[in-house]
Structure formats: C-alpha cells, structure tokens
Design an enzyme around this catalytic site. Structure first.
Site, PDB file in Angstrom:
ATOM      1  N   ASP A 398     -10.833  -0.368   2.609  1.00 42.74           N
ATOM      2  CA  ASP A 398     -11.852   0.615   2.190  1.00 42.74           C
ATOM      3  C   ASP A 398     -12.783   0.063   1.115  1.00 42.74           C
ATOM      4  O   ASP A 398     -13.974   0.351   1.121  1.00 42.74           O
ATOM      5  CB  ASP A 398     -11.180   1.873   1.614  1.00 42.74           C
ATOM      6  CG  ASP A 398     -10.385   2.630   2.650  1.00 42.74           C
ATOM      7  OD1 ASP A 398     -10.545   2.350   3.847  1.00 42.74           O
ATOM      8  OD2 ASP A 398      -9.585   3.505   2.254  1.00 42.74           O
TER       9      ASP A 398
HETATM   10  P1  NAP Z   1      -6.716   0.144   2.066  1.00 42.61           P
HETATM   11  O1  NAP Z   1      -8.091   0.604   2.381  1.00 42.61           O
HETATM   12  O2  NAP Z   1      -5.642   1.155   2.005  1.00 42.61           O
HETATM   13  O3  NAP Z   1      -6.363  -0.976   3.149  1.00 42.61           O
HETATM   14  C1  NAP Z   1      -5.208  -1.719   3.052  1.00 42.61           C
HETATM   15  C2  NAP Z   1      -5.167  -2.682   4.229  1.00 42.61           C
HETATM   16  O4  NAP Z   1      -4.073  -3.554   3.983  1.00 42.61           O
HETATM   17  C3  NAP Z   1      -4.920  -2.027   5.559  1.00 42.61           C
HETATM   18  O5  NAP Z   1      -6.083  -2.014   6.337  1.00 42.61           O
HETATM   19  C4  NAP Z   1      -3.779  -2.842   6.193  1.00 42.61           C
HETATM   20  O6  NAP Z   1      -4.195  -3.337   7.467  1.00 42.61           O
HETATM   21  C5  NAP Z   1      -3.581  -3.986   5.213  1.00 42.61           C
HETATM   22  N1  NAP Z   1      -2.168  -4.307   5.016  1.00 42.61           N
HETATM   23  C6  NAP Z   1      -1.128  -3.473   4.874  1.00 42.61           C
HETATM   24  N2  NAP Z   1       0.014  -4.141   4.739  1.00 42.61           N
HETATM   25  C7  NAP Z   1      -0.306  -5.453   4.789  1.00 42.61           C
HETATM   26  C8  NAP Z   1       0.447  -6.653   4.717  1.00 42.61           C
HETATM   27  N3  NAP Z   1       1.774  -6.647   4.573  1.00 42.61           N
HETATM   28  N4  NAP Z   1      -0.217  -7.829   4.815  1.00 42.61           N
HETATM   29  C9  NAP Z   1      -1.559  -7.851   4.990  1.00 42.61           C
HETATM   30  N5  NAP Z   1      -2.319  -6.756   5.064  1.00 42.61           N
HETATM   31  C10 NAP Z   1      -1.694  -5.567   4.976  1.00 42.61           C
HETATM   32  O7  NAP Z   1      -6.674  -0.666   0.693  1.00 42.61           O
HETATM   33  P2  NAP Z   1      -7.783  -0.903  -0.414  1.00 42.61           P
HETATM   34  O8  NAP Z   1      -8.975  -1.595   0.168  1.00 42.61           O
HETATM   35  O9  NAP Z   1      -7.069  -1.506  -1.552  1.00 42.61           O
HETATM   36  O10 NAP Z   1      -8.305   0.535  -0.797  1.00 42.61           O
HETATM   37  C11 NAP Z   1      -7.516   1.445  -1.503  1.00 42.61           C
HETATM   38  C12 NAP Z   1      -7.676   2.814  -0.910  1.00 42.61           C
HETATM   39  O11 NAP Z   1      -6.654   3.643  -1.427  1.00 42.61           O
HETATM   40  C13 NAP Z   1      -9.007   3.435  -1.272  1.00 42.61           C
HETATM   41  O12 NAP Z   1      -9.458   4.256  -0.219  1.00 42.61           O
HETATM   42  C14 NAP Z   1      -8.633   4.260  -2.494  1.00 42.61           C
HETATM   43  O13 NAP Z   1      -9.525   5.316  -2.741  1.00 42.61           O
HETATM   44  C15 NAP Z   1      -7.265   4.753  -2.086  1.00 42.61           C
HETATM   45  N6  NAP Z   1      -6.388   5.111  -3.196  1.00 42.61           N
HETATM   46  C16 NAP Z   1      -6.460   4.411  -4.345  1.00 42.61           C
HETATM   47  C17 NAP Z   1      -5.680   4.753  -5.414  1.00 42.61           C
HETATM   48  C18 NAP Z   1      -5.843   4.020  -6.727  1.00 42.61           C
HETATM   49  O14 NAP Z   1      -5.712   4.635  -7.769  1.00 42.61           O
HETATM   50  N7  NAP Z   1      -6.105   2.739  -6.678  1.00 42.61           N
HETATM   51  C19 NAP Z   1      -4.730   5.799  -5.299  1.00 42.61           C
HETATM   52  C20 NAP Z   1      -4.628   6.474  -4.060  1.00 42.61           C
HETATM   53  C21 NAP Z   1      -5.486   6.106  -3.029  1.00 42.61           C
HETATM   54  P3  NAP Z   1      -3.096  -3.760   8.551  1.00 42.61           P
HETATM   55  O15 NAP Z   1      -2.234  -2.577   8.759  1.00 42.61           O
HETATM   56  O16 NAP Z   1      -3.878  -4.151   9.744  1.00 42.61           O
HETATM   57  O17 NAP Z   1      -2.353  -4.910   7.969  1.00 42.61           O
END
Ligand code: NAP
Length: 471
Positions: A398
């Site tokens: 994201d």
């Molecule tokens: P993300 O959008 O959740 O994407 C994580 C990606 O990691 C997934 O597409 C997944 O694809 C991949 N993944 C998962 N396990 C993996 C592994 N073992 N090895 C390699 N890849 C792996 O992560 P982000 O870009 O960090 O964004 C964070 C999101 O969480 C945002 O939307 C944010 O708003 C939200 N959020 C953040 C917080 C905070 O405080 N930081 C709290 C709650 C929610 P695959 O399954 O294809 O591997």
C-alpha cells in the site's frame, strides 16, 4: 472536594508527583529517538513506580485517612497478578501482533477509568460531576472501541459498513452529550439521575463499537492512536475525581501525545479528524475499481537482481509489513552492509504507516543494527527518488501504491506514498499476488520499470546476499 491538611506526608507526596511528572516528560522526549527509546521507557516507568509507591503509602482521603492496610494488600496482589500476566504476554507476543496488544491494553485502561467514574458517581460533589460523567463516557468509548479494534486487527471481526452509519454515529454522539447535560441539570436527582447515568454507560459502550466497526483497511492506525488518546483523557478524568495529580498528569500526557500522533497520522494519510470521529472515515464504498491496470508483470531472477544492485550507485530499500512477517530485517541489514562495502549508497525509505504500527520499520531496523542516519522519512526521500538507481521494495504494498495518487475511487486515495515508481528501476520482493492491507491492486507491479522477485522476503534476501558475495 475537601483537601487533606498540609503535612510532611502530603508534601512528600506532592514532591513525588512532581518528580514523576518530570520523569514522564523526560521519558516521552527520549521515546522520540530510536537510540534512546528503550531507556526512555524505563525512565517513564520509574516515574510511574514512584507515584504508585508514594500514593499507596501517603495518599489520604478527604477525611485525612491513609489507604487501609488491607486495601493496600489487595491492590498489591492485583498489581502483581497484572504484572505477571503483562510480562508473559509482552514476551510472547510477535512483533507483528503488537498493535493488537496495544489495543487490548488500551481497552483495559478505558474500562478501568469508566468503572472508576461509575463507582464514584454520587460520591463526587457538583464540581466534579461533569468530570465523572465525561470519565464514564470517554472511558467506555475507549474500552469498547479498542476491543473492536483488537478484534479487527486480529482478524476476528470483519469491517461492517453501511452508508447510514455516519448519521447513526453522529446521532449517538449528540445523544451522549445530551444525556450528560440532562444529568447536570439541577432538578435531575436521585433514581432518575442514576438511571440516566447507567444509560450513559451503556450508550457510550455501544457508540464505541459503532464508531470503530466501519473503519478498516488503511485507516486503522489513526483510530488506534485516537482511542489511545481517549484512554489518556479518561485516566485524567479519574485523576480529577480522586484529586490525584500523578494520574491527571499521566492521563493528560497520554491524551496529548495520542492526539498529536493522531493528527500526524491523519496528515500522513490525508484524512480529516472529524471524519474519524463520526466513523465515516475510510469506509469503503468502492475497492478501487478505477485502478487502470493495463500493463504486464515482469519477473527478475536473483542473479540479475544481484547484478543490478551491485552495479548501482544509489539504492533505496522500502520495507513494509512483509519484512516484519518474514523477520527479514537482519539479512536485509547484511545485504546493505555488503553493498555499502562495494561503494553503493544504500538508504531506507520509511513510510509513517508502513507495517502495522507507528514506527514499526524503525523498530525492526534498529533491532538489526541499521544505522539511524540511513533511515530517511518519506517526505525527505521522495524529492530524490528520481535519482535513485534501484528502489528495492521488501514486503511493502500500500505504501508504494500509485493508486493513492491516481484512483479517486480507491480506499487509499490521498494517502501520501513513497514514490518508488519514480526510481530508474524497481525490484519488488513478495511471495505472490497477495494484496496489501487495503486489499487493492497495485499499479506499480505492472509498471515497465518494475521487476518482481517472488518468494519469502527472508529467503530471497539470503539468496541475494550469497549472489552479491560472489561478485
Ligand atoms: P501491506 O500493504 O500490508 O502489504 C504487505 C505485503 O507484504 C503484502 O502485499 C504481501 O504480499 C507481502 N508479504 C507478506 N508476507 C510476506 C513475506 N513473508 N515475504 C514477503 N512478502 C510478504 O504493507 P505496507 O506497504 O507496509 O502497508 C501497511 C498497511 O497497513 C497500510 O495500508 C497501513 O495503513 C496499514 N496499517 C498500518 C498500521 C501502522 O500503524 N503502521 C497499522 C494498521 C494498518 P504477498 O502475500 O504476495 O507476499
């Protein structure tokens, strides 16, 4: 409220609260930097310990009586049990499940404050009636809201959204305010007032649930931080009820810190605070149908990726949730060291909401001994992304999704992103076609500059390390 007469004991108590307050502030200040954060936690905890000990030994009620010995024993017993449970849970919890734990602890703080306020209703004089009623409302909203947030983060509860929710929530909020005003009226007394207070208790619980239910996807961090600040406010209310300065100060600091974090996160995600409060915020009527994907996805081998990295001048690593899940930070740091030794300029781009909690990436990378100066905040790295040879995305989705800039129908539209798509080459490490937290497609994966390197992040990075070592 009656004030206990001045004695040496009360002077020592006040002094200890002052020292505790100073320790809280020093602790908070130290928490703002990764290298001092751990010690900051201990300083603040020492302040809390001091305030607890002096309160137990020296606090007097309005009649001038110390806390009875038997009650002190019960309090110590409960504190010990809580400490043991907290210690075990904190040691066992996985880093990726930290937000759930924070939400759960937050809920207990809200519940405690709400119950204290309810217990003290009737004991408080007119001056603190408002504080008591606010304590009930805010504590209960923080409790039930945090429990729902916990359930959602732990995938036990699904988002539930209906377009009428925002009107229902606005009505509930007005109803809570109206109830408080009615109970405050001079003519409302006795059983009628008490029944209204119970109604306030119940309605606040329901509001907490309804307010968090529709919020989901990328918006959760903001609501968790908001609930955290509400718990702080509720604790401060409980402090006012008991005339306890340490509780008031601690509560206000938590409330203020939580509010500042909420505002910063709202800015980071381009959302308004008012929308969070009425619960309409982030609710998804669409899941990004205008994503406009029309390219093809291209893969890269480990060997080609190794060559690309090895012969680059500037590499920016963009870590995300997947790095946390696979615990790839140590091997990532090893790859960074290897490339740096070969003269490559390696930096890390840190998005404020990457991962699942604020500061998640900072914590992981600090654990892997990545020097702090290599971590660059999103707004500082973005202007330089055009000069970067390789943007290597490790389990992020994201936070690099250009749909945030281009797709007004998508749930993350308006959220600032790390502009990986502006780099000369992009390598994306992820296991497959899994979506990110906001559950939408990512245009970047179809960009002609992008190469996908599929696999578990830790395994892929380990292979890259072996590859670069041979060059
Ligand atoms: P993300 O959008 O959740 O994407 C994580 C990606 O990691 C997934 O597409 C997944 O694809 C991949 N993944 C998962 N396990 C993996 C592994 N073992 N090895 C390699 N890849 C792996 O992560 P982000 O870009 O960090 O964004 C964070 C999101 O969480 C945002 O939307 C944010 O708003 C939200 N959020 C953040 C917080 C905070 O405080 N930081 C709290 C709650 C929610 P695959 O399954 O294809 O591997």
């Amino acid at each position: 409220m009656l004030q206990p007469a001045f004695t040496i004991g009360s002077a020592i108590l006040d002094l200890s609260y002052l020292i505790a307050a100073v320790l809280f502030v020093i602790g908070l200040k130290m928490l703002s930097k990764p290298d001092t954060a751990r010690a900051g936690n201990l300083w603040a905890a020492a302040g809390m310990l001091l305030a607890m000990i002096t309160t137990l030994l020296l606090h007097k009620d309005p009649q001038g009586l110390l806390i009875p010995f038997r009650n002190v024993m019960v309090i110590l017993l409960v504190i010990s049990a809580g400490t043991v449970v907290g210690w075990i849970v904190a040691r066992r919890v996985k880093m990726t499940a930290m937000p759930q734990m924070v939400s759960f602890y937050n809920a207990t703080g809200g519940a405690a404050s709400g119950l204290v306020a309810l217990m003290e209703y009737g004991n408080s004089g007119n001056t603190s009636l408002l504080v008591t009623l606010l304590g009930i409302a805010v504590g209960n909203i923080a409790f039930s809201g945090s429990m729902i947030a916990y359930g959602k983060l732990d995938s036990k509860i699904k988002d539930w959204f209906s377009p009428v929710m925002k009107y229902i929530n606005l009505f509930m909020l007005l109803f809570i305010v109206t109830l408080i005003v009615i109970v405050m009226l001079p003519g409302v007394k006795g059983d009628v007032a008490r029944s209204l207070v119970y109604l306030l208790f119940f309605v606040s619980l329901v509001y907490g649930i309804l307010f968090v239910m529709p919020i989901g996807g990328a918006d959760m961090p903001v609501v968790i931080s908001l609930l955290n600040s509400l718990t702080g406010v509720a604790a401060a209310m409980a402090g006012f009820i008991y005339g306890n300065q340490a509780m008031i100060l601690g509560g206000i600091l938590v409330g203020a810190a939580g509010t500042i974090l909420t505002i910063l996160m709202c800015n980071a995600m381009n959302r308004s605070l008012l929308n969070v409060i009425v619960g309409a915020f982030g609710a998804r009527e669409s899941i990004g149908t205008n994503s406009g994907i029309n390219g093809v996805m291209r893969e890269i081998t480990v060997s080609d990726a190794g060559i690309l990295l090895n012969y680059s001048q500037k590499v920016v690593i963009i870590p995300g949730y997947g790095m946390a899940v696979s615990q790839a930070q140590h091997v990532c740091s090893e790859l960074d060291r290897l490339l740096t030794q070969k003269g490559v300029d390696v930096r890390y781009a840190i998005h404020p909401v990457a991962g699942r909690m604020p500061g998640h990436m900072n914590v992981l990378l600090a654990e892997a001994h990545v020097p702090y100066e290599k971590l660059v905040e999103m707004e500082h790295i973005n202007p330089d992304m055009g000069n970067v040879d390789v943007a290597m995305i490790i389990g992020a989705n994201d936070v690099v999704n250009p749909a945030a800039l281009t797709d007004p129908s998508g749930p993350i539209y308006g959220m600032p992103i790390i502009r990986a798509h502006e780099a000369k080459n992009v390598i994306v490490i992820k296991r497959g076609m899994g979506k990110g937290y906001a559950a939408i497609e990512n245009l970047l994966f179809y960009n002609e500059k992008t190469r996908m390197l599929f696999g578990n992040a830790r395994d892929v990075l380990q292979k890259l390390v072996e590859e670069v070592k041979t060059m």
